[in-house]
Design a protein around this motif. Sequence first.
Motif, PDB file in Angstrom:
ATOM      1  N   ILE A   1      53.548  58.963  25.329  1.00  0.00           N
ATOM      2  CA  ILE A   1      53.332  59.379  26.708  1.00  0.00           C
ATOM      3  C   ILE A   1      53.597  60.867  26.780  1.00  0.00           C
ATOM      4  CG2 ILE A   1      54.116  59.187  29.086  1.00  0.00           C
ATOM      5  CD1 ILE A   1      54.921  56.325  28.459  1.00  0.00           C
ATOM      6  N   ARG A   2      52.744  61.552  27.497  1.00  0.00           N
ATOM      7  CA  ARG A   2      52.908  62.986  27.720  1.00  0.00           C
ATOM      8  C   ARG A   2      52.916  63.229  29.221  1.00  0.00           C
ATOM      9  NH1 ARG A   2      48.643  67.711  26.214  1.00  0.00           N
ATOM     10  NH2 ARG A   2      50.017  69.429  26.706  1.00  0.00           N
ATOM     11  N   VAL A   3      53.859  64.021  29.688  1.00  0.00           N
ATOM     12  CA  VAL A   3      53.940  64.384  31.100  1.00  0.00           C
ATOM     13  C   VAL A   3      53.895  65.897  31.203  1.00  0.00           C
ATOM     14  CG1 VAL A   3      55.350  64.336  33.199  1.00  0.00           C
ATOM     15  CG2 VAL A   3      55.326  62.350  31.669  1.00  0.00           C
ATOM     16  N   SER A   4      53.040  66.399  32.085  1.00  0.00           N
ATOM     17  CA  SER A   4      53.003  67.829  32.396  1.00  0.00           C
ATOM     18  C   SER A   4      53.353  67.973  33.866  1.00  0.00           C
ATOM     19  CB  SER A   4      51.612  68.415  32.142  1.00  0.00           C
ATOM     20  OG  SER A   4      51.265  68.310  30.783  1.00  0.00           O
ATOM     21  N   SER A   5      54.244  68.901  34.172  1.00  0.00           N
ATOM     22  CA  SER A   5      54.626  69.107  35.571  1.00  0.00           C
ATOM     23  C   SER A   5      54.400  70.554  35.962  1.00  0.00           C
ATOM     24  CB  SER A   5      56.087  68.705  35.808  1.00  0.00           C
ATOM     25  OG  SER A   5      56.957  69.548  35.089  1.00  0.00           O
ATOM     26  N   PHE A   6      53.783  70.727  37.112  1.00  0.00           N
ATOM     27  CA  PHE A   6      53.551  72.068  37.645  1.00  0.00           C
ATOM     28  C   PHE A   6      54.789  72.518  38.402  1.00  0.00           C
ATOM     29  CE2 PHE A   6      49.252  70.750  36.867  1.00  0.00           C
ATOM     30  CZ  PHE A   6      48.614  71.918  36.482  1.00  0.00           C
ATOM     31  N   GLY A   7      55.293  73.695  38.062  1.00  0.00           N
ATOM     32  CA  GLY A   7      56.493  74.229  38.688  1.00  0.00           C
ATOM     33  C   GLY A   7      57.642  74.171  37.699  1.00  0.00           C
ATOM     34  N   LYS A   8      58.574  75.053  37.862  1.00  0.00           N
ATOM     35  CA  LYS A   8      59.716  75.099  36.957  1.00  0.00           C
ATOM     36  C   LYS A   8      60.959  74.685  37.726  1.00  0.00           C
ATOM     37  CE  LYS A   8      61.947  78.203  33.632  1.00  0.00           C
ATOM     38  NZ  LYS A   8      62.597  77.167  32.962  1.00  0.00           N
ATOM     39  N   TRP A  77      51.129  49.516  32.377  1.00  0.00           N
ATOM     40  CA  TRP A  77      50.005  50.452  32.423  1.00  0.00           C
ATOM     41  C   TRP A  77      50.249  51.635  31.484  1.00  0.00           C
ATOM     42  CZ3 TRP A  77      49.798  55.570  34.156  1.00  0.00           C
ATOM     43  CH2 TRP A  77      48.518  56.099  34.295  1.00  0.00           C
ATOM     44  N   CYS A  78      51.458  52.184  31.493  1.00  0.00           N
ATOM     45  CA  CYS A  78      51.780  53.360  30.659  1.00  0.00           C
ATOM     46  C   CYS A  78      51.601  53.081  29.178  1.00  0.00           C
ATOM     47  CB  CYS A  78      53.221  53.803  30.896  1.00  0.00           C
ATOM     48  SG  CYS A  78      53.425  54.909  32.283  1.00  0.00           S
ATOM     49  N   PHE A  79      51.939  51.870  28.734  1.00  0.00           N
ATOM     50  CA  PHE A  79      51.955  51.596  27.306  1.00  0.00           C
ATOM     51  C   PHE A  79      50.705  50.886  26.796  1.00  0.00           C
ATOM     52  CE2 PHE A  79      56.374  52.339  28.372  1.00  0.00           C
ATOM     53  CZ  PHE A  79      56.686  53.288  27.416  1.00  0.00           C
ATOM     54  N   ARG A  80      49.717  50.737  27.649  1.00  0.00           N
ATOM     55  CA  ARG A  80      48.468  50.132  27.206  1.00  0.00           C
ATOM     56  C   ARG A  80      47.718  51.047  26.239  1.00  0.00           C
ATOM     57  NH1 ARG A  80      45.131  47.990  32.134  1.00  0.00           N
ATOM     58  NH2 ARG A  80      46.678  49.349  32.976  1.00  0.00           N
ATOM     59  N   GLU A  81      47.786  52.331  26.478  1.00  0.00           N
ATOM     60  CA  GLU A  81      47.143  53.334  25.629  1.00  0.00           C
ATOM     61  C   GLU A  81      47.873  54.654  25.846  1.00  0.00           C
ATOM     62  OE1 GLU A  81      43.431  55.034  28.008  1.00  0.00           O
ATOM     63  OE2 GLU A  81      43.331  52.858  27.859  1.00  0.00           O
ATOM     64  N   SER A  82      47.506  55.647  25.072  1.00  0.00           N
ATOM     65  CA  SER A  82      48.132  56.961  25.216  1.00  0.00           C
ATOM     66  C   SER A  82      47.834  57.521  26.606  1.00  0.00           C
ATOM     67  CB  SER A  82      47.582  57.900  24.139  1.00  0.00           C
ATOM     68  OG  SER A  82      48.148  59.163  24.270  1.00  0.00           O
ATOM     69  N   ARG A  83      48.844  58.010  27.285  1.00  0.00           N
ATOM     70  CA  ARG A  83      48.684  58.513  28.655  1.00  0.00           C
ATOM     71  C   ARG A  83      49.175  59.946  28.766  1.00  0.00           C
ATOM     72  NH1 ARG A  83      45.509  54.738  31.223  1.00  0.00           N
ATOM     73  NH2 ARG A  83      46.380  52.684  30.943  1.00  0.00           N
ATOM     74  N   HIS A  84      48.479  60.732  29.554  1.00  0.00           N
ATOM     75  CA  HIS A  84      48.910  62.084  29.929  1.00  0.00           C
ATOM     76  C   HIS A  84      49.051  62.067  31.447  1.00  0.00           C
ATOM     77  CE1 HIS A  84      48.205  66.721  29.610  1.00  0.00           C
ATOM     78  NE2 HIS A  84      49.340  66.419  30.210  1.00  0.00           N
TER      79      HIS A  84
END
Length: 104
Positions: A1-8, A77-84
């Motif tokens: 799983i990859r998460v990108s977040s806008f803002g610091k 849902w998250c672990f069904r396939e690679s998610r971003h």
Amino acid sequence: IRVSSFGKFENEWRDRYIRQIKSLTPFEWVQIPIKKSPDRRTSQLLPEEIKFLKENSQFYLLDVDGKQMSSDEFYRWCFRESRHLIVGPAVGFHPEFKKAAKGS
């Protein structure tokens, strides 16, 4: 799983959960700093959103207007396939950005 977040931002509980998740499964959290964070959503994409869209085509928004799921449904849902997964800027996602996502 990859998460990108806008803002610091720094958040102790989030960082603790990230460490726990990484011990269980491949996981990455990337922060995308916003140079000029507007007080409200403008009619234009933020420069950081434009750059993100040029570099990424397969992603899902974590959005208040998106599909509602229970914790169990979200887990499956998250672990069904690679998610971003994308966490938006404080002003919300631009409609064009939402349109580019695979789902929310």
